[in-house]
Design an enzyme around this catalytic site. Sequence first.
Site, PDB file in Angstrom:
ATOM      1  N   LYS A   1      43.100  49.244  34.679  1.00  0.00           N
ATOM      2  CA  LYS A   1      42.145  48.955  35.745  1.00  0.00           C
ATOM      3  C   LYS A   1      42.642  47.787  36.591  1.00  0.00           C
ATOM      4  O   LYS A   1      42.931  46.710  36.072  1.00  0.00           O
ATOM      5  CB  LYS A   1      40.772  48.618  35.166  1.00  0.00           C
ATOM      6  N   ILE A   2      42.719  48.024  37.882  1.00  0.00           N
ATOM      7  CA  ILE A   2      43.143  46.999  38.835  1.00  0.00           C
ATOM      8  C   ILE A   2      42.077  46.878  39.916  1.00  0.00           C
ATOM      9  O   ILE A   2      41.729  47.877  40.547  1.00  0.00           O
ATOM     10  CB  ILE A   2      44.509  47.349  39.469  1.00  0.00           C
TER      11      ILE A   2
END
Length: 374
Positions: free
Chosen positions: A143-144
Amino acid sequence: MTNTARTTLHDLADAGVSVWLDDLNRPMISSGELQSYVDRGVLGVTTNPTIFASALAEGDAYSEQVRELAADGADVDDAVFALTTDDVRDACDVLRPVYDRTDGVDGRVSIEVDPGAAKDTERTVQIAQQLWETIDRPNLFIKIPATVEGLPAITQTLASGISVNVTLIFSLDRYRGVMNAYLTGLEQAREQGRDLSAIHSVASFFVSRVDGEIDSRLEEIGTDEALALRGRAGLANARLAYQAFEEVFGTPRWQNLADDGARLQRPLWASTGVKNPDYQDTMYVTGLVAPHTVNTMPGKTLEATVDHAELQGDTVTGTYEEAQQVLDDLERVGVSYAEVVEQLENEGVDKFEKSWSELLGTVQDELDKAEGSK
């Protein structure tokens, strides 16, 4: 006994909506609870710093590993990395049959990069690579956050063959930037000779937080016209995001990549737990049914969906004119969309940074206790 009875979650899957659970902790994995969710129709898991902070603050499921880490001389950052990556790896193994059955589309478990890196492109890329190599499971999502600095990190991470869950998307403009980052990452991966079919992504578009902020502004304005718009912005914003998804993934640029095996970057509806108790508790589920989407739900929303959600087919396609009218009406009564979505992004990053700090503090306390008990 394994519960394999058909549920509303299976009906949502038939409508093109993959239901993921927005929660994870070690007892959930070891007790078989996570497997029971999968048996009931859950197709993936998302985590974030707040979820991990809650998990490590409760009970003693992590105590033994913390003592071992303390004995090995691990510092708090190394300890948190070990604790969280072990949980996610084990969850990936539980979800692996779903991943295999769906040809990699579902069966995913997401772990977020240190939110302190949200404004640092290169550090985000480095952490993503480290998480990917350490967990070492093909059904992992990194997750970014979709910050300005996060967009090039998303492209670089995808280009290196790592699958990405882009998180904290609130605005339509930023969502278009996210989709462009995805396509650019795929183009760069292709130039490097990578198998595009092995690179997956979802774009997590937040819903209820939009209503939470906009409703409070509407109540401050207080006119009948303003109050009539409460509870409508979150769905409208998400539906317009789906319109943008249809547009971008209907372009020749996308088709060129798809011809080489690329996968759709599916919209993921996040923050789908209702904040206002006056609203139907499944409104962000039943109101966002459309093909090629994911809805990640906290346990309470998932149980409500199974118990009493009334599905009405596709509730997104064809609603775009009405959705745009909601945003236009908000501007007319004095609510600035641009101001709201910018505020929500900043608050989202700050919230996860605070949770991460709490997580570090909890683990440091446990390390100190382990040291003191020697």
